[in-house]
Design an enzyme around this catalytic site. Structure first.
Site, short mmCIF file in Angstrom:
data_model
loop_
_atom_site.label_atom_id
_atom_site.label_comp_id
_atom_site.label_asym_id
_atom_site.label_seq_id
_atom_site.Cartn_x
_atom_site.Cartn_y
_atom_site.Cartn_z
CE LYS A 176 -78.34 58.68 -32.56
NZ LYS A 176 -78.21 57.26 -32.80
CE1 TYR A 233 -63.94 29.87 -17.58
CE2 TYR A 233 -63.78 32.22 -17.99
CZ TYR A 233 -64.06 31.17 -17.14
OH TYR A 233 -64.46 31.42 -15.86
#
Lengths: 370, 370
Positions: B39, B259
């Site tokens: 999956k 940042y």
């Protein structure tokens, strides 16, 4: 490829809201022009749909991160200017020219590589020069600029069309680095031939006229994230993410929910299991912290997030509302991307770029929104 | 679609290692059979490549989460049995039959829907029954089983080929829920017609013979995650993720990196900027906590992770090793998926399913690994 009736979740992107956000910024920064940042597949929202909508509204300049993103964007945007932030990896210069992509040159090495490539061809190809003003991530720094001053032959072989830099702390209006970087950008760009300049991304668009220069480069704000975290969000919401309820279960103490048995049921109630999990970008860090909206009520996520599923306590809602097949809002009017990010311990940018491939995506234009 | 020379990162999946892991589990649980859980696109590693490799090695049963995953898998696996864990959403029953997919029925409602659908066709179509034994996520619980006992017509119209359940705490060998769920599964399945049974996923495969029943369903262990966190990992490593250095910069105090200026440079050193960011699934939570391997040395990630970039302190390495174009190992022999997950504050499953679309993927078979 997903089928809406098969899919466990629906992701709706409002292109009209993106265009409205672009226009709002354009009004605020005029006469500076507004390039649209559509890197990382337009922050997960589909560059092939987002960019043409912006181009149709008048946006003629786009920004991506990588060469492959630039090549893909060129196939849907034949005309507009496209900047590629990461610049050319050695040997890929010809691909930039073949697809009319403008590289951002981030170091003396990239600049020299581009100049050597240019010498082999005819005419100096356009390039942007990235001046580092304090990120220390990519960009030509002060030392390299001094060395460059001694190499007029290098600059003569490229056609610089833009000098750009990145603010490190633009989301904190009062951070001293903003003014420092602004001053440094002005001073360092002054050592280069005159050319258009660009400093502001989303946050910088809202720091005042001095930060706008000739061009701003919003990304996050176009997609509805708040570029001014200390004030109400001026941007329109763009994203709606809905998850389907697969099952609703009556529970009572002493049951537990999910892997690790981290949620303990304390009394009679109902748990709805929704077909969205961390493989869909619904972060595992939302376990016992996230929420969904259903019937106007904020319902808490209980237990751990599984790979394909998440459980919500819907005890507050009647079965007519909380039933298998019903859609819960994971992102939408009642819970913004920024809200989900706060629950998950990250920023809205990461929530957007993590949006998974199993969501059935559709793009609407405002009036279709109902 | 990515091009290896354009891409900022390379993801290598060792199919032979996946097959070896499947065989190791098969030896450990024989005569129980081993289905492969593929999956979420085989946990991000490419179900269309992983599943056929396992089928060629003798695996004849596969497990996915959603109908669309089942349909996609059927196109590459014409013969094997495919179970779909989330079961049918209302109205999709015909698609299951058309693609010969076996739904896992998770509630009395899904069971009744399938029975009604079956009545309309000819012959009772195969289905698995999910008995909830303590997850309270999906599955038919004790109350529903009692109600089902009064509806022999419903069970008569389906052909149950497997009874399955999920362990909540299989990664904690001594957790009391393991024995509780084992006992409950045996007791509740006894209320149904006799059929093959399955309880164990990766963790359960290593809890002893009593947990194996007729079939086990490993996923994580196939992909190299440690199914026995309190002991050394018995599984072979499957994934290698390499990021390209775009730039190496000399730094000195008082500079900051990235940042928010969260990393402060304390003295002379060198920073390498790598073309991988959180949009590639390199989690933002790795900021100032993650690592890479370069030249046999573990180099720390400094500053925040950006959308497309991450910076590493390579001061310990000479420029001949830490140079633009060099590849750092983000996941590999020196740093496993589980190691990265520990740095990021999550589990290896989420690191795998978050692996981004910009990585250039290649699949090898052991001997090509060099």
């Amino acid at each position: 490829m997903t089928n809406p009736s098969h899919a466990g979740s629906l992701l709706t992107v409002d292109l009209a809201a993106i265009v409205a956000n672009w226009r709002l910024i354009a009004q605020g920064v005029a006469p500076a022009k507004v390039a649209a940042v559509v890197k990382a597949d337009a922050y997960g929202l589909g560059a092939a749909r987002v960019a043409p909508a912006l181009a149709a509204a008048g946006c003629d300049t786009f920004v991506v991160a990588t060469l492959d993103e630039g090549i893909a964007l060129r196939t849907v945007l034949p005309e507009p200017v496209i900047f590629v932030l990461n610049g050319p990896l050695p040997g890929t210069e010809g691909e930039f020219l073949a697809h009319a992509l403008i590289p951002v040159l981030n170091s003396l090495a990239q600049l020299t590589g581009w100049a050597n490539f240019a010498r082999a061809g005819s005419g100096a190809p356009a390039a942007a020069l990235h001046i580092d003003t304090g990120m220390n991530r990519l960009g030509i720094d002060e030392l390299e600029l001094e060395r460059l001053a001694g190499r007029p032959d290098v600059l003569a072989r490229v056609r610089p069309v833009l000098a750009l830099s990145h603010l490190a702390c633009a989301d904190e209006r009062s951070h001293p680095m903003n003014a420092e970087q602004l001053a440094r950008f002005t001073r360092l760009a002054g050592q280069l031939p005159a050319m258009p300049m660009s400093l502001a991304a989303s946050g910088g668009c809202f720091l005042g006229r001095a930060f706008h220069f000739d061009m701003v480069r919003p990304g996050a704000a176009l997609y509805g994230l708040n570029p001014t975290p200390d004030r109400p969000n001026p941007m329109a919401q763009v994203v709606r993410l809905q998850g389907k309820i697969l099952q609703v279960r009556d529970v009572d103490s002493p049951r537990t929910v999910g892997y690790g048995a981290t949620h303990r049921v304390t009394g009679p109630g109902r748990i709805a299991t929704v077909a969205v999990g961390y493989a869909d970008g619904w972060f595992r860090s939302l376990g016992n912290r996230g929420h969904a909206m259903l019937g106007g009520v904020k319902v808490p996520l209980v237990g751990r997030v599984s790979m394909d599923l998440a459980c919500f306590d819907v005890s507050a809602l009647p079965p007519e509302i909380a039933h298998p097949g019903a859609l819960v809002d994971l992102i939408g009017a009642g819970q913004t991307v920024d809200d989900v990010a706060a629950d998950a311990g990250t920023i809205g940018y990461e929530i957007l770029t993590a949006l998974g491939a199993r969501h059935h995506r559709r793009w609407i234009s405002g009036e279709d929104a109902a």
